[in-house]
Design a protein around this motif. Sequence first.
Motif, PDB file in Angstrom:
ATOM      1  N   GLY A  62      62.368  56.533  46.008  1.00 14.71           N
ATOM      2  CA  GLY A  62      63.518  57.482  45.210  1.00 14.71           C
ATOM      3  C   GLY A  62      64.361  56.079  45.155  1.00 14.71           C
ATOM      4  N   LEU A  63      65.477  56.374  45.701  1.00 13.90           N
ATOM      5  CA  LEU A  63      67.237  55.779  44.756  1.00 13.90           C
ATOM      6  C   LEU A  63      66.966  53.881  45.405  1.00 13.90           C
ATOM      7  CD1 LEU A  63      69.798  55.543  42.944  1.00 13.90           C
ATOM      8  CD2 LEU A  63      70.415  55.958  45.310  1.00 13.90           C
ATOM      9  N   VAL A  64      66.251  53.950  46.634  1.00 15.41           N
ATOM     10  CA  VAL A  64      66.004  52.401  47.487  1.00 15.41           C
ATOM     11  C   VAL A  64      65.171  51.542  46.616  1.00 15.41           C
ATOM     12  CG1 VAL A  64      66.309  51.501  49.011  1.00 15.41           C
ATOM     13  CG2 VAL A  64      67.366  53.481  49.305  1.00 15.41           C
ATOM     14  N   TYR A  65      64.006  52.387  46.216  1.00 15.39           N
ATOM     15  CA  TYR A  65      63.251  51.855  45.432  1.00 15.39           C
ATOM     16  C   TYR A  65      63.324  51.865  43.477  1.00 15.39           C
ATOM     17  CZ  TYR A  65      61.815  51.993  50.243  1.00 15.39           C
ATOM     18  OH  TYR A  65      61.474  51.491  51.124  1.00 15.39           O
ATOM     19  N   GLY A  66      64.858  52.304  43.336  1.00 14.27           N
ATOM     20  CA  GLY A  66      64.380  51.994  42.036  1.00 14.27           C
ATOM     21  C   GLY A  66      64.641  53.194  41.455  1.00 14.27           C
ATOM     22  N   ASN A  67      64.209  54.485  41.895  1.00 17.87           N
ATOM     23  CA  ASN A  67      64.310  55.516  40.723  1.00 17.87           C
ATOM     24  C   ASN A  67      65.371  56.380  41.367  1.00 17.87           C
ATOM     25  OD1 ASN A  67      63.750  57.956  39.111  1.00 17.87           O
ATOM     26  ND2 ASN A  67      61.227  58.499  40.249  1.00 17.87           N
ATOM     27  N   ALA A  68      66.435  56.494  40.910  1.00 18.13           N
ATOM     28  CA  ALA A  68      67.608  57.264  40.592  1.00 18.13           C
ATOM     29  C   ALA A  68      67.576  58.678  40.122  1.00 18.13           C
ATOM     30  CB  ALA A  68      68.917  56.678  40.192  1.00 18.13           C
ATOM     31  N   ASP A  69      66.616  59.729  39.537  1.00 16.64           N
ATOM     32  CA  ASP A  69      66.212  60.520  39.034  1.00 16.64           C
ATOM     33  C   ASP A  69      66.068  61.432  39.978  1.00 16.64           C
ATOM     34  OD1 ASP A  69      66.959  60.354  36.393  1.00 16.64           O
ATOM     35  OD2 ASP A  69      64.999  60.655  35.389  1.00 16.64           O
ATOM     36  N   GLN A  70      65.204  60.387  41.185  1.00 20.29           N
ATOM     37  CA  GLN A  70      64.840  61.537  42.273  1.00 20.29           C
ATOM     38  C   GLN A  70      66.012  61.915  43.146  1.00 20.29           C
ATOM     39  OE1 GLN A  70      61.443  61.842  42.535  1.00 20.29           O
ATOM     40  NE2 GLN A  70      62.528  64.108  44.172  1.00 20.29           N
ATOM     41  N   LEU A  71      66.887  60.931  43.056  1.00 21.53           N
ATOM     42  CA  LEU A  71      67.997  61.560  43.972  1.00 21.53           C
ATOM     43  C   LEU A  71      68.430  62.864  43.422  1.00 21.53           C
ATOM     44  CD1 LEU A  71      69.865  61.162  46.373  1.00 21.53           C
ATOM     45  CD2 LEU A  71      71.022  59.603  45.421  1.00 21.53           C
ATOM     46  N   LEU A  72      68.971  62.681  42.000  1.00 26.33           N
ATOM     47  CA  LEU A  72      69.453  63.785  41.143  1.00 26.33           C
ATOM     48  C   LEU A  72      68.034  65.416  41.552  1.00 26.33           C
ATOM     49  CD1 LEU A  72      71.355  64.963  39.087  1.00 26.33           C
ATOM     50  CD2 LEU A  72      69.366  64.294  37.503  1.00 26.33           C
ATOM     51  N   TRP A  73      67.276  64.743  41.378  1.00 30.36           N
ATOM     52  CA  TRP A  73      66.429  66.210  41.453  1.00 30.36           C
ATOM     53  C   TRP A  73      66.882  66.794  43.072  1.00 30.36           C
ATOM     54  CZ3 TRP A  73      65.218  69.991  38.730  1.00 30.36           C
ATOM     55  CH2 TRP A  73      65.444  70.245  36.871  1.00 30.36           C
ATOM     56  N   GLN A  74      66.776  65.397  43.847  1.00 32.63           N
ATOM     57  CA  GLN A  74      67.252  66.325  45.179  1.00 32.63           C
ATOM     58  C   GLN A  74      68.674  66.929  45.764  1.00 32.63           C
ATOM     59  OE1 GLN A  74      63.736  65.529  46.142  1.00 32.63           O
ATOM     60  NE2 GLN A  74      64.379  65.728  47.710  1.00 32.63           N
ATOM     61  N   ALA A  75      69.332  66.329  44.658  1.00 31.64           N
ATOM     62  CA  ALA A  75      70.741  66.975  45.038  1.00 31.64           C
ATOM     63  C   ALA A  75      71.071  68.225  44.058  1.00 31.64           C
ATOM     64  CB  ALA A  75      71.916  65.623  44.289  1.00 31.64           C
ATOM     65  N   LEU A  76      70.501  68.066  43.408  1.00 31.93           N
ATOM     66  CA  LEU A  76      70.185  69.660  42.552  1.00 31.93           C
ATOM     67  C   LEU A  76      69.962  71.137  43.784  1.00 31.93           C
ATOM     68  CD1 LEU A  76      69.083  69.199  38.782  1.00 31.93           C
ATOM     69  CD2 LEU A  76      70.724  70.857  39.881  1.00 31.93           C
ATOM     70  N   ALA A  77      68.416  70.279  44.188  1.00 36.06           N
ATOM     71  CA  ALA A  77      67.919  71.371  44.985  1.00 36.06           C
ATOM     72  C   ALA A  77      69.200  72.282  46.322  1.00 36.06           C
ATOM     73  CB  ALA A  77      66.558  71.188  45.661  1.00 36.06           C
ATOM     74  N   ALA A  78      69.485  70.936  47.247  1.00 36.65           N
ATOM     75  CA  ALA A  78      70.629  70.789  48.326  1.00 36.65           C
ATOM     76  C   ALA A  78      71.827  71.035  48.186  1.00 36.65           C
ATOM     77  CB  ALA A  78      70.748  69.529  48.711  1.00 36.65           C
ATOM     78  N   VAL A  79      71.878  72.270  46.491  1.00 36.91           N
ATOM     79  CA  VAL A  79      72.998  72.925  45.770  1.00 36.91           C
ATOM     80  C   VAL A  79      72.838  73.890  45.371  1.00 36.91           C
ATOM     81  CG1 VAL A  79      75.122  72.725  44.357  1.00 36.91           C
ATOM     82  CG2 VAL A  79      74.606  70.542  44.804  1.00 36.91           C
ATOM     83  N   ALA A  80      71.796  74.219  44.840  1.00 36.31           N
ATOM     84  CA  ALA A  80      71.740  75.665  44.225  1.00 36.31           C
ATOM     85  C   ALA A  80      70.885  76.365  45.371  1.00 36.31           C
ATOM     86  CB  ALA A  80      70.459  75.089  43.033  1.00 36.31           C
ATOM     87  N   THR A  81      70.202  75.625  46.329  1.00 39.66           N
ATOM     88  CA  THR A  81      69.232  76.305  47.251  1.00 39.66           C
ATOM     89  C   THR A  81      70.199  77.253  48.339  1.00 39.66           C
ATOM     90  OG1 THR A  81      67.309  74.807  47.064  1.00 39.66           O
ATOM     91  CG2 THR A  81      67.574  76.706  49.066  1.00 39.66           C
ATOM     92  N   PRO A  82      71.399  76.464  48.677  1.00 36.37           N
ATOM     93  CA  PRO A  82      72.397  76.981  49.866  1.00 36.37           C
ATOM     94  C   PRO A  82      72.849  78.433  48.825  1.00 36.37           C
ATOM     95  CG  PRO A  82      72.224  74.581  49.939  1.00 36.37           C
ATOM     96  CD  PRO A  82      71.359  74.628  48.715  1.00 36.37           C
ATOM     97  N   ALA A  83      73.593  77.713  47.308  1.00 32.15           N
ATOM     98  CA  ALA A  83      74.830  78.584  47.076  1.00 32.15           C
ATOM     99  C   ALA A  83      73.568  80.110  46.549  1.00 32.15           C
ATOM    100  CB  ALA A  83      74.800  77.936  45.272  1.00 32.15           C
ATOM    101  N   TYR A  84      72.405  79.938  46.357  1.00 32.67           N
ATOM    102  CA  TYR A  84      71.911  80.651  45.873  1.00 32.67           C
ATOM    103  C   TYR A  84      71.508  82.429  47.303  1.00 32.67           C
ATOM    104  CZ  TYR A  84      68.169  84.875  44.965  1.00 32.67           C
ATOM    105  OH  TYR A  84      67.433  85.885  44.677  1.00 32.67           O
ATOM    106  N   ALA A  85      71.410  81.151  48.369  1.00 34.88           N
ATOM    107  CA  ALA A  85      70.753  81.715  49.661  1.00 34.88           C
ATOM    108  C   ALA A  85      72.110  82.781  50.427  1.00 34.88           C
ATOM    109  CB  ALA A  85      70.300  80.834  51.060  1.00 34.88           C
ATOM    110  N   PHE A  86      72.720  81.610  50.360  1.00 36.63           N
ATOM    111  CA  PHE A  86      74.163  82.547  50.589  1.00 36.63           C
ATOM    112  C   PHE A  86      74.664  83.591  49.730  1.00 36.63           C
ATOM    113  CE2 PHE A  86      78.676  83.083  51.190  1.00 36.63           C
ATOM    114  CZ  PHE A  86      79.097  82.795  52.440  1.00 36.63           C
ATOM    115  N   GLY A  87      74.721  83.324  48.607  1.00 39.51           N
ATOM    116  CA  GLY A  87      75.130  84.396  47.472  1.00 39.51           C
ATOM    117  C   GLY A  87      74.402  85.206  47.554  1.00 39.51           C
ATOM    118  N   MET A  88      72.666  85.477  47.606  1.00 37.39           N
ATOM    119  CA  MET A  88      72.112  86.574  47.578  1.00 37.39           C
ATOM    120  C   MET A  88      72.162  87.244  49.390  1.00 37.39           C
ATOM    121  SD  MET A  88      70.127  89.173  45.985  1.00 37.39           S
ATOM    122  CE  MET A  88      69.208  88.111  44.421  1.00 37.39           C
ATOM    123  N   THR A  89      71.912  87.277  49.960  1.00 36.68           N
ATOM    124  CA  THR A  89      71.785  87.423  51.531  1.00 36.68           C
ATOM    125  C   THR A  89      73.915  88.125  51.798  1.00 36.68           C
ATOM    126  OG1 THR A  89      70.556  85.232  52.156  1.00 36.68           O
ATOM    127  CG2 THR A  89      71.655  86.330  54.091  1.00 36.68           C
TER     128      THR A  89
END
Lengths: 117, 437
Positions: free
Chosen positions: B349-376
Amino acid sequence: VKLVIGIVRPEKANDVLEALYRAEVRGVSLSRVQGHGGELDRVETYRGTTVKVGLSDKVRFEIAVSDDFVDPAISALCEGARTGEVGDGKIFVVPLERAVRIRTGETDQSAVTPVVK
Amino acid sequence: MDALILGAAAQVDAGDTAWMLVATALVLLMTPALGLFYAGLVREKSTLNTFMMSVAAIAVATVTWAAVGYSLAFDGTGDLIGGLNFAFLHDVTFAPLGEMTIPHLVFFAFQTTFCIITVALVSGAVVERMRFSAFLIFAALWSVLVYAVLAHWGFGGGWLMEGGTLDFAGGIAVEMASGFSALAAAIVVGARKDYGRQALLPHNAVFVLLGAGLLWFGWFGFNGGSGFNTGNNSVLAFTNTLLTPACTLVVWFALDLFRGRKVTAIGAATAIIVGCVLITPAGGFISPGWAMALGALGALPSYAIIVWRPRTRVDETLDVLAAHGTAGFFGILFIGFVAQVGWNGISDGLVYGNADQLLWQALAAVATPAYAFGMTFALLKLMSALMPLRTSELDEAIGMDVTQHGEEAYASGEGAILVTPESGLEGPRPVAQPNPA
């Protein structure tokens, strides 16, 4: 001094309390009772056993009031408890022979007059 | 998912299979446990209805999942949705799927229990007023339109998984999906009629504690099984499932003490759930030390939302958003900071030098709520145009148990008159009965 007894739907008990407080009627006891009025029996089924439940849950208010407060108490009960459907309940008013406030020994009218803090 | 990468050879391993059979049973137990947890949190007159929504999830979601859901989630690596090859368990046999070491059938059964509990979780938003039949239809549609899609994104080969999002046991498809869907459901179905006017209190705190305890027990299968083997990631997730909720409990106690000077039982039950949710996405990816930190830190946002939500007009009755949505969101992001190759063998993860991992985690944390809320939201709006979603106010007042199921959780039998099919009401009357008018 009269005892006003109101038997109402349990789900309307809170509304009745609210209405009573608004009418400045304080000093209320209430108990959960079961009764049968004119309402339709409800049918319940548990596995193969089907029953008609003739008794409905009700809440029974008992309110001892001086004569001036009888009408406000009755209208508060009606206002709080009415849904318009069968099963809203009944109000009975009966004369009270005596009322005693245990703490002070006051009787009758003064016993049912709320303490002003 | 990750086991696909880590797994050695595509042949069945007896030890892995034995564990996954047990884990599947453990996760299935979580749904009745959730029913008990939820039933304790509602009023006495809605106990059975609330519990039955979880039972209904077992019934409905198992069927839809076997029919199409599983296939849409796990057949192929389409970006947004899988294919239909596994529909009705076509090609789901004894041979392992991909690089896994357990029979495909066991993998299917394990995944089914996840779909079931996620559907049951959403019910927490609509208890005490949603019509049971409407809930059955909602459960069937939601399990395909929301759960199967997000399961594909998160661990079925969809765009998040392929991009590199780490989600060990369902921070995406289970926790964020249920939490943000619950918010949408609460908004569309509307508040209980007494919400905000009367105190609507939990009727049995012991059910709540016992339900939470059984959920935690089942969660060892949920997280511990999500490596689909008995390898390092599974063992790490198993132990983290003990550590994280314990830390959440301790912090929750402190927050309760600070706020109300008393440690509450229902607060403790809630903390167990929040802790288990926090470690769900992160289980096999972060060190035990970070898992403990996650439990402690992750308690804060969920606690804040649980305190704040009842002050709003949204009757998201059993706080699925706070316990699952918020904690799932926090857990998914946390991986992006503290994942360690040394522990998970996959990514830092970011703390151990890999910022990309945080980016993909953040994408999931934005896309999932948006889809779940919108579709429901859209699904329930559509349903409400075709059928009433909730009972009448009168039925709601009488209680969901009697009006939806014709049973009571705490029937006394007083005043009940036996009706036998043969005699009808003309036969012998076993107890006193008023004369028919």
